[in-house]
Design a protein around this motif. Structure first.
Motif, PDB file in Angstrom:
ATOM      1  N   ALA A   1     -15.926 -21.499 -21.839  1.00 41.90           N
ATOM      2  CA  ALA A   1     -16.792 -21.305 -20.672  1.00 41.90           C
ATOM      3  C   ALA A   1     -18.114 -20.634 -21.014  1.00 41.90           C
ATOM      4  CB  ALA A   1     -16.051 -20.476 -19.632  1.00 41.90           C
ATOM      5  N   TYR A   2     -18.111 -19.827 -22.078  1.00 42.58           N
ATOM      6  CA  TYR A   2     -19.329 -19.106 -22.435  1.00 42.58           C
ATOM      7  C   TYR A   2     -20.419 -20.018 -23.003  1.00 42.58           C
ATOM      8  CZ  TYR A   2     -17.234 -14.456 -21.868  1.00 42.58           C
ATOM      9  OH  TYR A   2     -16.679 -13.326 -21.365  1.00 42.58           O
ATOM     10  N   ARG A   3     -20.018 -21.175 -23.512  1.00 43.13           N
ATOM     11  CA  ARG A   3     -21.015 -22.022 -24.188  1.00 43.13           C
ATOM     12  C   ARG A   3     -22.163 -22.409 -23.277  1.00 43.13           C
ATOM     13  NH1 ARG A   3     -17.492 -26.133 -27.890  1.00 43.13           N
ATOM     14  NH2 ARG A   3     -16.157 -24.524 -28.794  1.00 43.13           N
ATOM     15  N   ARG A   4     -21.805 -22.941 -22.097  1.00 41.19           N
ATOM     16  CA  ARG A   4     -22.861 -23.369 -21.169  1.00 41.19           C
ATOM     17  C   ARG A   4     -23.636 -22.193 -20.627  1.00 41.19           C
ATOM     18  NH1 ARG A   4     -22.448 -28.468 -17.416  1.00 41.19           N
ATOM     19  NH2 ARG A   4     -24.505 -27.588 -17.051  1.00 41.19           N
ATOM     20  N   ILE A   5     -22.897 -21.106 -20.346  1.00 41.12           N
ATOM     21  CA  ILE A   5     -23.557 -19.904 -19.819  1.00 41.12           C
ATOM     22  C   ILE A   5     -24.577 -19.413 -20.845  1.00 41.12           C
ATOM     23  CG2 ILE A   5     -23.185 -17.489 -19.166  1.00 41.12           C
ATOM     24  CD1 ILE A   5     -20.346 -18.380 -18.217  1.00 41.12           C
ATOM     25  N   GLY A   6     -24.164 -19.411 -22.107  1.00 39.34           N
ATOM     26  CA  GLY A   6     -25.010 -18.898 -23.187  1.00 39.34           C
ATOM     27  C   GLY A   6     -26.334 -19.614 -23.335  1.00 39.34           C
ATOM     28  N   ARG A   7     -26.353 -20.880 -22.947  1.00 40.93           N
ATOM     29  CA  ARG A   7     -27.591 -21.666 -23.098  1.00 40.93           C
ATOM     30  C   ARG A   7     -28.748 -21.128 -22.267  1.00 40.93           C
ATOM     31  NH1 ARG A   7     -24.796 -27.339 -22.146  1.00 40.93           N
ATOM     32  NH2 ARG A   7     -23.348 -27.234 -23.889  1.00 40.93           N
ATOM     33  N   ASP A   8     -28.424 -20.442 -21.174  1.00 41.99           N
ATOM     34  CA  ASP A   8     -29.483 -19.917 -20.313  1.00 41.99           C
ATOM     35  C   ASP A   8     -30.011 -18.561 -20.767  1.00 41.99           C
ATOM     36  OD1 ASP A   8     -29.587 -22.105 -18.599  1.00 41.99           O
ATOM     37  OD2 ASP A   8     -27.782 -21.410 -17.552  1.00 41.99           O
ATOM     38  N   PHE A   9     -29.469 -18.051 -21.867  1.00 45.57           N
ATOM     39  CA  PHE A   9     -29.919 -16.748 -22.356  1.00 45.57           C
ATOM     40  C   PHE A   9     -30.852 -16.903 -23.562  1.00 45.57           C
ATOM     41  CE2 PHE A   9     -26.623 -15.552 -19.585  1.00 45.57           C
ATOM     42  CZ  PHE A   9     -26.944 -14.270 -19.176  1.00 45.57           C
ATOM     43  N   ALA A  10     -31.565 -15.807 -23.872  1.00 44.50           N
ATOM     44  CA  ALA A  10     -32.492 -15.839 -25.008  1.00 44.50           C
ATOM     45  C   ALA A  10     -31.745 -16.207 -26.286  1.00 44.50           C
ATOM     46  CB  ALA A  10     -33.167 -14.476 -25.146  1.00 44.50           C
ATOM     47  N   GLY A  11     -30.481 -15.884 -26.336  1.00 34.48           N
ATOM     48  CA  GLY A  11     -29.657 -16.222 -27.492  1.00 34.48           C
ATOM     49  C   GLY A  11     -28.202 -16.046 -27.120  1.00 34.48           C
ATOM     50  N   HIS A  12     -27.329 -16.721 -27.819  1.00 31.82           N
ATOM     51  CA  HIS A  12     -25.904 -16.546 -27.587  1.00 31.82           C
ATOM     52  C   HIS A  12     -25.160 -16.716 -28.898  1.00 31.82           C
ATOM     53  CE1 HIS A  12     -21.859 -18.287 -26.108  1.00 31.82           C
ATOM     54  NE2 HIS A  12     -21.787 -16.973 -26.185  1.00 31.82           N
ATOM     55  N   ASP A  13     -24.365 -15.724 -29.240  1.00 31.37           N
ATOM     56  CA  ASP A  13     -23.539 -15.821 -30.439  1.00 31.37           C
ATOM     57  C   ASP A  13     -22.103 -15.520 -30.046  1.00 31.37           C
ATOM     58  OD1 ASP A  13     -25.700 -15.999 -32.625  1.00 31.37           O
ATOM     59  OD2 ASP A  13     -26.338 -14.323 -31.360  1.00 31.37           O
ATOM     60  N   ALA A  14     -21.196 -16.308 -30.609  1.00 32.71           N
ATOM     61  CA  ALA A  14     -19.780 -16.101 -30.301  1.00 32.71           C
ATOM     62  C   ALA A  14     -19.016 -15.889 -31.595  1.00 32.71           C
ATOM     63  CB  ALA A  14     -19.243 -17.314 -29.554  1.00 32.71           C
ATOM     64  N   VAL A  15     -18.053 -14.984 -31.531  1.00 35.10           N
ATOM     65  CA  VAL A  15     -17.163 -14.825 -32.688  1.00 35.10           C
ATOM     66  C   VAL A  15     -15.849 -15.504 -32.340  1.00 35.10           C
ATOM     67  CG1 VAL A  15     -18.058 -12.833 -33.929  1.00 35.10           C
ATOM     68  CG2 VAL A  15     -16.738 -12.480 -31.841  1.00 35.10           C
ATOM     69  N   ASN A  16     -15.235 -16.102 -33.343  1.00 35.77           N
ATOM     70  CA  ASN A  16     -14.029 -16.877 -33.104  1.00 35.77           C
ATOM     71  C   ASN A  16     -12.783 -16.055 -33.419  1.00 35.77           C
ATOM     72  OD1 ASN A  16     -12.108 -18.836 -32.791  1.00 35.77           O
ATOM     73  ND2 ASN A  16     -13.307 -20.419 -33.828  1.00 35.77           N
ATOM     74  N   HIS A  17     -12.294 -15.356 -32.400  1.00 32.53           N
ATOM     75  CA  HIS A  17     -11.122 -14.495 -32.607  1.00 32.53           C
ATOM     76  C   HIS A  17      -9.885 -15.316 -32.981  1.00 32.53           C
ATOM     77  CE1 HIS A  17     -12.988 -11.021 -30.057  1.00 32.53           C
ATOM     78  NE2 HIS A  17     -13.526 -11.137 -31.248  1.00 32.53           N
TER      79      HIS A  17
END
Ligand SMILES: [Zn+2]
Length: 328
Positions: free
Chosen positions: A215-231
């Motif tokens: 769910a964070y992927r699409r949300i992240g696109r609207d931000f200056a940057g988005h990084d996710a760690v793969n737990h």
């Protein structure tokens, strides 16, 4: 020894009134009836209530308690300040039982006192976290059990089992690195819910850090940057090209404190009141020692936050036993 508990405003009513007046009225007494500043006369006299002022503009009397969490309470102001000091200086929270034993009075009084202080501490109406050049971590967790169901249930094959994740109340927390925390209880952890929480709580000029939840992927696109760690892949942190660390350790640290508080100190927080406890933990975190804010200053900030907030009704048992007015 210089005990913090010996401070005059924690022991003496006159000093407590003067202290709260100084915190809430830095420019002189403010009439709550007409808003006039520094145009009031202190009323003295044997039969006069302590801390009473009379406005020279509208001729009406008032005290510093009016329009605050202290209004229509019979608890002395110095006892209020003791309670605020205790809640602000206890990292994992302080139980109602402890407050009642320390300050006296009934459990009911202690419970309402604490909830009013939590109301003052509630900063959920403040501006969004983050901003240009700021990093905001978002994560979700499951906290207390939902209302209406037993904690244990009879499993057809395995006997009595404790309820698991799905029956707990989800909480989404946003933490700005080096800044504030904001937690919200939610109905579920769907993309739509996360969207609501994140877009209403984080400035989109921030850089967002999350786990790998889809769910964070699409949300992240609207931000200056988005990084996710793969737990899921056991990736807890990763150094990015610009030297910034991608991780959600800050918000996870917040959760561990919250959970130690809820399970170790408050034991049974009901779903209905969970938001008040979240406000308490958010407040202490947002005004933490690591930011150079010590117990005394954190307490003063909570006192100042008492302004403009009133809990006019509150039910002790979720309304099931009838609405109750605050008994003090
Ligand atoms: Zn006035």
């Amino acid at each position: 020894m210089k005990s913090a508990l010996n401070a005059p405003h924690l022991c003496n009513e006159e000093a407590a009134i003067a202290y709260v007046e100084a915190q809430l009225w830095p420019d002189g007494p403010v009439c709550p009836h007409c808003g006039t500043i520094d145009q009031a006369t202190r009323l003295r006299g044997k039969s006069t209530r302590r801390g009473l002022w009379k406005c020279r503009a509208c001729r009406k009397p008032f005290t510093v308690r009016m329009r605050t969490i202290f209004e229509s309470s019979h608890i002395p102001l110095h006892v209020w300040l003791q309670a605020i000091y205790l809640i602000c200086s206890s990292k994992k929270g302080i139980s109602t039982r402890r407050i009642q034993r320390t300050l006296g009075g009934s459990m009911k009084t202690a419970w309402f006192l604490m909830h009013r202080i939590r109301l003052a501490m509630d900063e959920s109406g403040g501006g969004p976290l983050g901003g240009e050049g700021k990093i905001v971590e978002s994560d979700e967790t499951y906290t207390v059990y939902k209302e209406g169901g037993p904690t244990w249930f009879l499993h057809p094959e395995h006997g009595w089992r404790r309820r698991t994740g799905g029956d707990r109340v989800p909480v989404v927390t946003l933490v700005e690195r080096g800044g504030r925390a904001r937690s919200q209880k939610t109905e579920n952890i769907t993309a739509a819910t996360l969207r609501d929480v994140i877009f209403s709580g984080v400035d989109t000029k921030s850089r967002l850090m999350t786990d790998e939840l889809h769910a964070y992927r699409r949300i992240g696109r609207d931000f200056a940057g988005h990084d996710a760690v793969n737990h899921g892949e056991e990736e807890w942190s990763r150094k990015l090209v610009d030297g910034i660390m991608a991780h959600t350790n800050t918000v996870e640290g917040f959760f561990s404190l919250l959970k130690r508080g809820i399970y170790g100190c408050y034991f049974h927080v009901s779903e209905e009141h969970l938001h008040r406890y979240l406000a308490e933990f958010d407040f202490r975190y947002s005004h933490r020692s690591a930011l150079g804010i010590e117990d005394g200053e954190r307490t003063d900030r909570a006192i100042r936050a008492a302004k403009g907030k009133r809990l006019t009704y509150q039910t002790a048992r979720g309304g099931r036993s009838g609405e109750e007015e605050i008994p003090f």
